[in-house]
Design a protein around this motif. Structure first.
Motif, PDB file in Angstrom:
ATOM      1  N   LYS A  47       0.955  -0.949   0.016  1.00 25.70           N
ATOM      2  CA  LYS A  47       0.065  -0.159  -0.013  1.00 25.70           C
ATOM      3  C   LYS A  47       0.848   1.389  -0.141  1.00 25.70           C
ATOM      4  CE  LYS A  47      -4.236  -1.842   2.425  1.00 25.70           C
ATOM      5  NZ  LYS A  47      -4.853  -1.811   3.295  1.00 25.70           N
ATOM      6  N   LEU A  48       1.850   1.398   0.682  1.00 24.13           N
ATOM      7  CA  LEU A  48       2.597   2.334   0.906  1.00 24.13           C
ATOM      8  C   LEU A  48       3.620   2.612  -0.498  1.00 24.13           C
ATOM      9  CD1 LEU A  48       4.554   1.780   4.380  1.00 24.13           C
ATOM     10  CD2 LEU A  48       2.760   3.717   3.765  1.00 24.13           C
ATOM     11  N   GLY A  49       3.919   1.558  -1.171  1.00 29.85           N
ATOM     12  CA  GLY A  49       4.467   1.807  -2.603  1.00 29.85           C
ATOM     13  C   GLY A  49       5.872   1.481  -2.404  1.00 29.85           C
ATOM     14  N   LYS A  50       6.684   1.390  -3.553  1.00 28.81           N
ATOM     15  CA  LYS A  50       8.141   1.273  -3.435  1.00 28.81           C
ATOM     16  C   LYS A  50       8.876   2.578  -3.090  1.00 28.81           C
ATOM     17  CE  LYS A  50      11.966  -0.264  -6.438  1.00 28.81           C
ATOM     18  NZ  LYS A  50      12.200  -0.699  -7.916  1.00 28.81           N
ATOM     19  N   PRO A  51       9.762   2.436  -2.112  1.00 28.44           N
ATOM     20  CA  PRO A  51      10.508   3.627  -1.950  1.00 28.44           C
ATOM     21  C   PRO A  51      11.482   4.171  -2.716  1.00 28.44           C
ATOM     22  CG  PRO A  51      10.988   1.879  -0.446  1.00 28.44           C
ATOM     23  CD  PRO A  51       9.868   1.155  -1.360  1.00 28.44           C
ATOM     24  N   LYS A  52      12.255   5.287  -2.499  1.00 30.30           N
ATOM     25  CA  LYS A  52      13.081   5.655  -3.405  1.00 30.30           C
ATOM     26  C   LYS A  52      14.478   5.036  -2.804  1.00 30.30           C
ATOM     27  CE  LYS A  52      11.555  10.219  -4.390  1.00 30.30           C
ATOM     28  NZ  LYS A  52      11.606  11.788  -4.214  1.00 30.30           N
ATOM     29  N   GLU A  53      15.339   4.848  -3.825  1.00 32.77           N
ATOM     30  CA  GLU A  53      16.763   4.474  -3.354  1.00 32.77           C
ATOM     31  C   GLU A  53      17.462   4.944  -2.060  1.00 32.77           C
ATOM     32  OE1 GLU A  53      19.515   3.763  -6.675  1.00 32.77           O
ATOM     33  OE2 GLU A  53      18.096   2.804  -7.758  1.00 32.77           O
ATOM     34  N   GLY A  54      17.927   4.378  -1.152  1.00 35.14           N
ATOM     35  CA  GLY A  54      18.414   4.970   0.171  1.00 35.14           C
ATOM     36  C   GLY A  54      17.322   5.198   1.060  1.00 35.14           C
ATOM     37  N   ASP A  55      16.044   5.129   0.868  1.00 35.82           N
ATOM     38  CA  ASP A  55      15.184   5.302   2.084  1.00 35.82           C
ATOM     39  C   ASP A  55      15.515   4.149   3.031  1.00 35.82           C
ATOM     40  OD1 ASP A  55      12.458   4.976   3.154  1.00 35.82           O
ATOM     41  OD2 ASP A  55      11.985   6.713   1.899  1.00 35.82           O
ATOM     42  N   LYS A  56      14.988   4.493   4.310  1.00 34.69           N
ATOM     43  CA  LYS A  56      15.035   3.650   5.216  1.00 34.69           C
ATOM     44  C   LYS A  56      14.193   2.553   5.158  1.00 34.69           C
ATOM     45  CE  LYS A  56      16.687   7.185   8.625  1.00 34.69           C
ATOM     46  NZ  LYS A  56      16.059   7.810  10.014  1.00 34.69           N
ATOM     47  N   ARG A  57      13.197   2.719   4.407  1.00 38.24           N
ATOM     48  CA  ARG A  57      12.014   1.506   4.203  1.00 38.24           C
ATOM     49  C   ARG A  57      12.318   0.601   3.145  1.00 38.24           C
ATOM     50  NH1 ARG A  57       7.000   1.150   1.758  1.00 38.24           N
ATOM     51  NH2 ARG A  57       7.409   2.936   0.621  1.00 38.24           N
ATOM     52  N   GLU A  58      13.626   0.751   2.483  1.00 37.92           N
ATOM     53  CA  GLU A  58      13.826   0.109   1.338  1.00 37.92           C
ATOM     54  C   GLU A  58      13.937  -1.496   1.652  1.00 37.92           C
ATOM     55  OE1 GLU A  58      16.718   0.465  -2.574  1.00 37.92           O
ATOM     56  OE2 GLU A  58      17.269   1.554  -0.940  1.00 37.92           O
ATOM     57  N   LYS A  59      14.513  -1.854   2.553  1.00 35.48           N
ATOM     58  CA  LYS A  59      15.167  -3.094   3.088  1.00 35.48           C
ATOM     59  C   LYS A  59      13.676  -3.898   3.428  1.00 35.48           C
ATOM     60  CE  LYS A  59      19.941  -2.526   4.603  1.00 35.48           C
ATOM     61  NZ  LYS A  59      20.755  -2.544   5.533  1.00 35.48           N
ATOM     62  N   VAL A  60      13.120  -3.034   4.209  1.00 36.89           N
ATOM     63  CA  VAL A  60      11.671  -3.791   4.730  1.00 36.89           C
ATOM     64  C   VAL A  60      10.613  -3.913   3.330  1.00 36.89           C
ATOM     65  CG1 VAL A  60       9.537  -3.401   6.184  1.00 36.89           C
ATOM     66  CG2 VAL A  60      12.041  -2.594   6.814  1.00 36.89           C
ATOM     67  N   TYR A  61      10.692  -3.047   2.601  1.00 38.94           N
ATOM     68  CA  TYR A  61       9.822  -3.112   1.319  1.00 38.94           C
ATOM     69  C   TYR A  61      10.196  -4.353   0.561  1.00 38.94           C
ATOM     70  CZ  TYR A  61       7.927  -2.365  -3.238  1.00 38.94           C
ATOM     71  OH  TYR A  61       6.959  -2.447  -4.445  1.00 38.94           O
ATOM     72  N   ASN A  62      11.784  -4.676   0.179  1.00 43.08           N
ATOM     73  CA  ASN A  62      12.412  -5.534  -0.596  1.00 43.08           C
ATOM     74  C   ASN A  62      11.882  -7.013   0.054  1.00 43.08           C
ATOM     75  OD1 ASN A  62      13.284  -3.885  -2.530  1.00 43.08           O
ATOM     76  ND2 ASN A  62      15.207  -3.782  -1.458  1.00 43.08           N
ATOM     77  N   SER A  63      12.103  -7.058   1.441  1.00 44.37           N
ATOM     78  CA  SER A  63      11.741  -8.261   2.175  1.00 44.37           C
ATOM     79  C   SER A  63      10.211  -8.667   1.963  1.00 44.37           C
ATOM     80  CB  SER A  63      12.163  -8.248   3.553  1.00 44.37           C
ATOM     81  OG  SER A  63      13.701  -8.135   3.695  1.00 44.37           O
ATOM     82  N   ALA A  64       9.461  -7.686   2.017  1.00 47.88           N
ATOM     83  CA  ALA A  64       7.983  -7.916   1.966  1.00 47.88           C
ATOM     84  C   ALA A  64       7.691  -8.343   0.526  1.00 47.88           C
ATOM     85  CB  ALA A  64       7.253  -6.508   2.161  1.00 47.88           C
ATOM     86  N   MET A  65       8.230  -7.776  -0.473  1.00 48.99           N
ATOM     87  CA  MET A  65       7.927  -8.211  -1.803  1.00 48.99           C
ATOM     88  C   MET A  65       8.477  -9.602  -2.189  1.00 48.99           C
ATOM     89  SD  MET A  65       6.230  -6.141  -3.593  1.00 48.99           S
ATOM     90  CE  MET A  65       6.285  -6.935  -4.980  1.00 48.99           C
ATOM     91  N   ASN A  66       9.794  -9.924  -1.611  1.00 53.87           N
ATOM     92  CA  ASN A  66      10.439 -11.251  -1.667  1.00 53.87           C
ATOM     93  C   ASN A  66       9.187 -12.171  -1.162  1.00 53.87           C
ATOM     94  OD1 ASN A  66      12.491 -10.319  -3.262  1.00 53.87           O
ATOM     95  ND2 ASN A  66      13.747 -10.315  -1.219  1.00 53.87           N
ATOM     96  N   ALA A  67       8.823 -12.165  -0.129  1.00 60.42           N
ATOM     97  CA  ALA A  67       7.961 -12.945   0.670  1.00 60.42           C
ATOM     98  C   ALA A  67       6.473 -13.103  -0.112  1.00 60.42           C
ATOM     99  CB  ALA A  67       7.730 -12.401   1.937  1.00 60.42           C
ATOM    100  N   PHE A  68       5.885 -11.629  -0.492  1.00 59.67           N
ATOM    101  CA  PHE A  68       4.831 -11.725  -1.398  1.00 59.67           C
ATOM    102  C   PHE A  68       4.980 -12.611  -2.796  1.00 59.67           C
ATOM    103  CE2 PHE A  68       3.016  -9.523  -4.869  1.00 59.67           C
ATOM    104  CZ  PHE A  68       1.748  -9.489  -4.839  1.00 59.67           C
TER     105      PHE A  68
END
Length: 409
Positions: A265-286
């Protein structure tokens, strides 16, 4: 290449008392396949150039390529030259810097010409040198193994061409479709192997021919519609397959479904954003969850026996597979309908796995309108498939491998 339908029939079953050997049966079938494929190639114009023509604009006098359907006698005039698009476009970009220095000095005053001409000649020479240097460096960019799939930036068909092939495949008879899906490219592979080291051979034409056939195959098997979540998962998998398969092999997804929903829902963050690692982990699991579900639902279950390919780049890995003879892969396996997808121009081919995938097998592939890398014609196989080496073609360096799904939990 095996052309029989069931899993059991894909394995050689000829008794000692039979006069007709499997090789002779396969030869007879191959002749029929060749005849059908030749007819297909004629209908698809596989041996012809692009459906484009070189014209001269009557107003500006400039030459450029247009689709034949777009030709307007009032605006355009047919050009005498009939070279390929790439050969015409590349020289035209080289001549532009040379034309400017010649035209500009004529407009200057006679007193200033000598000094400025020298400066401009030097600057034009420097520009030429700068332009020549990158061109020498551009060729290695098309070498194999630059990326995981060597032709990721070297597609020869645009979206319009792919759409035309998609329409043409809709009109094929079922029997013709079946023969097309089983075509194994052996004549084109032989042509490639014989052309290695010959500087006169234009490999781009050969690549284009094989890409048209593979995209036609891809169009047939990608017609069943996928939901948005499966499309999103496949798009993420195509660019993150190593990370996703390593998670499957060595760990388990640790992200909860609620967290996955939140990150999407939050969408893909920009490179270097603090949320980037969490988002990538979530997308891998998804991606793992969604692909498993799509395979279980058999959204794209094969209606035909097909052959797909994967090059083996590491000799140690190849030997490991040869020694095993048969194995079950717990991860997803991505293959291509194009046997030369990992090859660079004029280089000796890598060892090739030819996967024999029976009708009824569940596969996943993105249609061209949702796929930025349509020319790679990727076919993803489900987890826990069993792979068995059935034979080896020493002349072509091709290992024939039978694929069977649902082995292991």
């Amino acid at each position: 290449m095996r052309l029989l339908g069931d899993n059991a029939n894909l394995i050689q079953k000829i008794s000692n008392g039979d006069k007709m050997t499997f090789a002779s049966i396969e030869k007879l079938i191959r002749k029929e396949v060749r005849r059908v494929v030749e007819n297909l190639e004629r209908s698809f114009s596989l041996y012809e150039e692009d459906e484009k023509m070189l014209v001269v604009n009557k107003e500006s006098g400039k030459s450029y390529y247009i689709n034949k359907d777009s030709f307007d006698p009032e605006k355009h005039q047919k050009s005498i030259s009939k070279k390929t698009t790439k050969e015409e476009e590349e020289p035209s970009t080289e001549t532009k810097p040379e034309e400017k220095p010649k035209e500009e000095p004529k407009e200057e005053t006679p007193a200033e010409e000598p000094a400025e001409d020298k400066d401009k000649e030097k600057s034009s020479d420097e520009k030429k040198d700068k332009e020549e240097e990158p061109k020498k460096e551009e060729e290695p960019a098309k070498e194999p193994n630059e990326e995981k799939t060597g032709l990721k930036t070297v597609g020869f068909l645009n979206k319009v061409d792919a759409q035309k092939l998609d329409i043409k495949t809709d009109n094929l008879y079922p029997e013709t479709r079946n023969h097309l899906m089983q075509y194994d490219y052996e004549d084109i592979i032989d042509m490639y192997d014989l052309s290695i080291g010959d500087d006169k051979v234009k490999f781009s034409k050969l690549y284009k021919k094989i890409e048209k056939i593979s995209v036609s195959k891809h169009s047939l098997i990608s017609k069943p519609k996928l939901d948005k979540q499966t499309v999103m998962a496949l798009q993420h998998y195509y660019t993150n397959s190593d990370n996703i398969n390593n998670i499957i092999r060595f760990s388990k997804p640790s992200v909860t479904k609620k967290e996955i929903e939140t990150q999407i829902k939050l969408g893909k963050p920009k490179e270097g954003d603090k949320r980037e690692k969490v988002y990538n982990s979530a997308m891998n699991a998804f991606t793992i969850y969604e692909l498993d579900y799509a395979f279980s639902e058999q959204t794209q279950r094969l209606e035909y026996d097909i052959v797909s390919y994967r090059s083996v780049q590491n000799d140690n890995v190849l030997q490991m597979f040869i020694d095993a003879g048969q194995w079950v892969d717990k991860s997803f396996v991505t293959t291509s309908l194009n046997p030369l997808i990992c090859e660079g121009t004029g280089k000796k081919r890598l060892p090739l796995f030819e996967f024999l995938i029976p009708a009824g097998t569940s596969i996943l592939t993105l249609p061209c309108h949702s796929n930025d890398y349509c020319h790679e014609t990727e076919v993803t196989l489900p987890r826990n498939c069993r792979y068995t080496i059935q034979g080896f073609n020493d002349t072509r360096n091709i290992y024939k491998i039978l694929v069977e799904e649902n082995y292991g939990g």
